[in-house]
Scaffold this active site. Structure first.
Site, mmCIF file in Angstrom:
data_model
loop_
_atom_site.group_PDB
_atom_site.id
_atom_site.type_symbol
_atom_site.label_atom_id
_atom_site.label_comp_id
_atom_site.label_asym_id
_atom_site.label_seq_id
_atom_site.Cartn_x
_atom_site.Cartn_y
_atom_site.Cartn_z
ATOM 1 N N CYS A 20 0.810 -1.218 0.000
ATOM 2 C CA CYS A 20 0.000 0.000 0.000
ATOM 3 C C CYS A 20 0.852 1.280 0.000
ATOM 4 O O CYS A 20 1.632 1.508 0.931
ATOM 5 C CB CYS A 20 -0.935 0.013 1.200
ATOM 6 S SG CYS A 20 -1.940 1.521 1.287
ATOM 7 N N LYS A 47 -9.454 -9.655 5.486
ATOM 8 C CA LYS A 47 -9.348 -8.659 6.546
ATOM 9 C C LYS A 47 -9.830 -9.238 7.878
ATOM 10 O O LYS A 47 -10.941 -9.760 7.954
ATOM 11 C CB LYS A 47 -10.174 -7.425 6.188
ATOM 12 C CG LYS A 47 -9.717 -6.738 4.902
ATOM 13 C CD LYS A 47 -10.680 -5.643 4.486
ATOM 14 C CE LYS A 47 -10.245 -5.035 3.162
ATOM 15 N NZ LYS A 47 -11.210 -4.029 2.663
ATOM 16 N N VAL A 60 -6.261 0.419 4.849
ATOM 17 C CA VAL A 60 -5.058 0.809 5.572
ATOM 18 C C VAL A 60 -4.556 2.108 4.943
ATOM 19 O O VAL A 60 -4.877 2.409 3.788
ATOM 20 C CB VAL A 60 -3.983 -0.302 5.491
ATOM 21 C CG1 VAL A 60 -4.397 -1.513 6.275
ATOM 22 C CG2 VAL A 60 -3.657 -0.690 4.049
#
Length: 233
Positions: A20, A47, A60
């Site tokens: 990410c 998740k 996130v």
């Protein structure tokens, strides 16, 4: 009037994902400000319940702030996390002092987010037409970035800023793409190239991801049947 600080005795945990770019922004800001933190990496394809209970958007990064009395606060969204750190860790500012310039920097941070949106389409493109369209969109955006840059080495000259924290993860994508099938998106942008090189030398940028980041990104490309991989064949 004293500046606000992190709660006394607080410990920080950055809930992360390996790839990410928004997590990387927060990690870079934490490192630049010298704030100790732990990382808790999750699988976004599965998740955990505790994460879903904490993250209103199911995304996130999260920053978990464990207070000395045992209570916990949760921050979500990378921009919010970075602004909180800017408000509480004032010894190492990552925003300009001038309100107008600071607002301009926030605008370029949003522009970086728009580049990430195009990058998603670029890296997950499954056909030549989509790939070419996203490549063109990225090239046009970097034409604007090139025009905005000064003498460097960073976006604001000699001072590392949150704009740098936003763009470093963008350039990291291209570091990997270039080893697969160079797309030439950044070709001809001399100031962008110098900025990219300066950011990749920064310790906070290098340590924002694990050493296996390139391999994980290549696996991601394979899983999405990326056109970029077909170009390398």
């Amino acid at each position: 009037m004293p500046h606000p600080t992190l709660p006394t005795g607080a410990t920080l945990t950055l809930v992360s994902h390996h790839l990410c770019p928004y997590v990387q922004r927060a990690a870079i800001a934490l490192a630049e400000k010298g704030v100790a933190f732990e990382r808790r990496t999750i699988d976004l394809a599965a998740k955990p319940d505790w994460f879903l209970a904490m993250s209103p958007l199911g995304k996130v990064p999260l920053l978990l702030i464990q207070r000395e009395d045992g209570s916990e606060a949760v921050l979500f969204e990378s921009a919010v996390i970075c602004e909180y750190l800017e408000d509480t860790q004032t010894d190492t500012p990552l925003h300009p002092a001038d309100p107008l310039v600071r607002a301009q920097h926030r605008g370029w941070m949003e522009f970086g987010s728009s580049i990430l949106s195009d990058l998603w389409g670029f890296e997950t493109a499954k056909d030549a037409e989509t790939y070419a369209a996203k490549r063109q969109a990225l090239s046009e955006k970097f034409t604007r970035v090139e025009a905005a840059l000064g003498a460097g080495p960073f976006f604001a000259g000699g001072n590392f800023s949150l704009v740098d924290a936003v763009f470093a993860p963008i350039f990291r994508y291209f570091d990997v793409f270039d080893t697969v099938a160079p797309a030439g998106v950044l070709d001809g942008f001399e100031k962008v190239a110098a900025w990219r090189a300066a950011l990749m030398r920064r310790a906070s940028v290098r340590t924002a991801v694990a050493e296996d980041y390139p391999e994980r990104l290549k696996i991601f490309l394979e899983e999405h049947d990326a056109w970029l991989l077909k170009l390398a064949a």
